[in-house]
Design a protein around this motif. Sequence first.
Motif, PDB file in Angstrom:
ATOM      1  N   GLY A   1       0.586  -1.107   0.016  1.00  0.00           N
ATOM      2  CA  GLY A   1      -0.028  -0.023   0.078  1.00  0.00           C
ATOM      3  C   GLY A   1       0.808   1.076  -0.029  1.00  0.00           C
ATOM      4  O   GLY A   1       0.321   2.508   0.424  1.00  0.00           O
ATOM      5  N   GLU A   2       1.952   1.369  -0.369  1.00  0.00           N
ATOM      6  CA  GLU A   2       2.845   2.470  -0.497  1.00  0.00           C
ATOM      7  C   GLU A   2       3.752   2.295  -1.663  1.00  0.00           C
ATOM      8  O   GLU A   2       3.893   1.373  -2.152  1.00  0.00           O
ATOM      9  N   VAL A   3       3.987   3.466  -2.204  1.00  0.00           N
ATOM     10  CA  VAL A   3       4.842   3.826  -3.586  1.00  0.00           C
ATOM     11  C   VAL A   3       6.159   4.400  -3.034  1.00  0.00           C
ATOM     12  O   VAL A   3       6.385   5.254  -2.164  1.00  0.00           O
ATOM     13  N   THR A   4       7.390   3.791  -3.457  1.00  0.00           N
ATOM     14  CA  THR A   4       8.765   3.887  -3.159  1.00  0.00           C
ATOM     15  C   THR A   4       9.253   4.180  -4.456  1.00  0.00           C
ATOM     16  O   THR A   4       9.326   3.312  -5.440  1.00  0.00           O
ATOM     17  N   ILE A   5       9.958   5.419  -4.536  1.00  0.00           N
ATOM     18  CA  ILE A   5      10.770   5.537  -5.681  1.00  0.00           C
ATOM     19  C   ILE A   5      12.256   5.775  -5.488  1.00  0.00           C
ATOM     20  O   ILE A   5      12.650   6.094  -4.122  1.00  0.00           O
ATOM     21  N   VAL A   6      13.295   5.404  -6.237  1.00  0.00           N
ATOM     22  CA  VAL A   6      14.536   5.450  -6.189  1.00  0.00           C
ATOM     23  C   VAL A   6      15.298   6.644  -7.114  1.00  0.00           C
ATOM     24  O   VAL A   6      15.009   6.152  -8.392  1.00  0.00           O
ATOM     25  N   VAL A   7      15.802   7.746  -6.636  1.00  0.00           N
ATOM     26  CA  VAL A   7      16.093   8.705  -7.472  1.00  0.00           C
ATOM     27  C   VAL A   7      17.458   9.012  -7.571  1.00  0.00           C
ATOM     28  O   VAL A   7      18.490   8.487  -6.837  1.00  0.00           O
ATOM     29  N   ASN A   8      17.924   9.301  -8.933  1.00  0.00           N
ATOM     30  CA  ASN A   8      19.287   9.251  -9.259  1.00  0.00           C
ATOM     31  C   ASN A   8      19.767  10.369  -8.029  1.00  0.00           C
ATOM     32  O   ASN A   8      19.385  11.323  -8.203  1.00  0.00           O
ATOM     33  N   ALA A   9      21.232  10.270  -7.749  1.00  0.00           N
ATOM     34  CA  ALA A   9      21.713  11.176  -6.978  1.00  0.00           C
ATOM     35  C   ALA A   9      21.861  12.413  -7.540  1.00  0.00           C
ATOM     36  O   ALA A   9      21.919  13.425  -6.969  1.00  0.00           O
ATOM     37  N   ASP A  10      22.413  12.512  -8.658  1.00  0.00           N
ATOM     38  CA  ASP A  10      22.725  13.797  -9.467  1.00  0.00           C
ATOM     39  C   ASP A  10      21.388  14.713  -9.880  1.00  0.00           C
ATOM     40  O   ASP A  10      21.367  15.761 -10.009  1.00  0.00           O
ATOM     41  N   ALA A  11      20.158  14.207  -9.529  1.00  0.00           N
ATOM     42  CA  ALA A  11      18.926  14.615  -9.861  1.00  0.00           C
ATOM     43  C   ALA A  11      18.236  14.790  -8.634  1.00  0.00           C
ATOM     44  O   ALA A  11      16.672  15.066  -8.630  1.00  0.00           O
TER      45      ALA A  11
END
Length: 199
Positions: free
Chosen positions: A28-38
């Motif tokens: 029931g949760e959304v997780t995103i992994v973001v690029n460090a430079d962005a």
Amino acid sequence: MSDRLVQLAANLEKVLGKRVQSIETALGEVTIVVNADAYLESAMLLRDDPSLAFEQLIDLCGVDYQDYKEGQWVGQRFAAVSHLLSLAHNWRLRVRVFAPDDSYPVVASLTSVWAVANWFEREAFDLYGILFDGHEDLRRILTDYGFIGHPFRKDFPISGNVEMRYDPELKRVVYQPVTIEAREITPRIVREEQYGGPV
């Protein structure tokens, strides 16, 4: 998976595009992994884009993945994990960013996006040694200024490196190397002879 989570994931993919490495929906949760430079740019988009509108940073913490999955983890060691809340849309999001260099973990500071990140980032720096580029006052917040190391790192010794005590002759607090011998503590089980038998 609910329609709301599907909509949130679609909005994230549309707004963030290639800034995101992955979008996962679980429990029931959304997780995103973001690029460090962005990371900083993504945080601004998460806050300012009307289809996302994450006005609040609820929490930010550091994570050490050194022994994750019983040592099977392949990837960067340190991450900063943020939890965001959109009051306008009534949804939550977990944002994870990995520091590109394990020996010198640095990610961008989010204090210019959410002022509340200030103390959270200081805590992640103090306990994990993660540096936040752009933070105006990055110093220890929980341990004292003479503390050596970062106590939540997986390789930090359980007994620590130094101990503090009051010296009555000097009439002040002094630091000295730890005098406790490192040992493995195994609990001893003592049972009576008739344990579990008839009374």
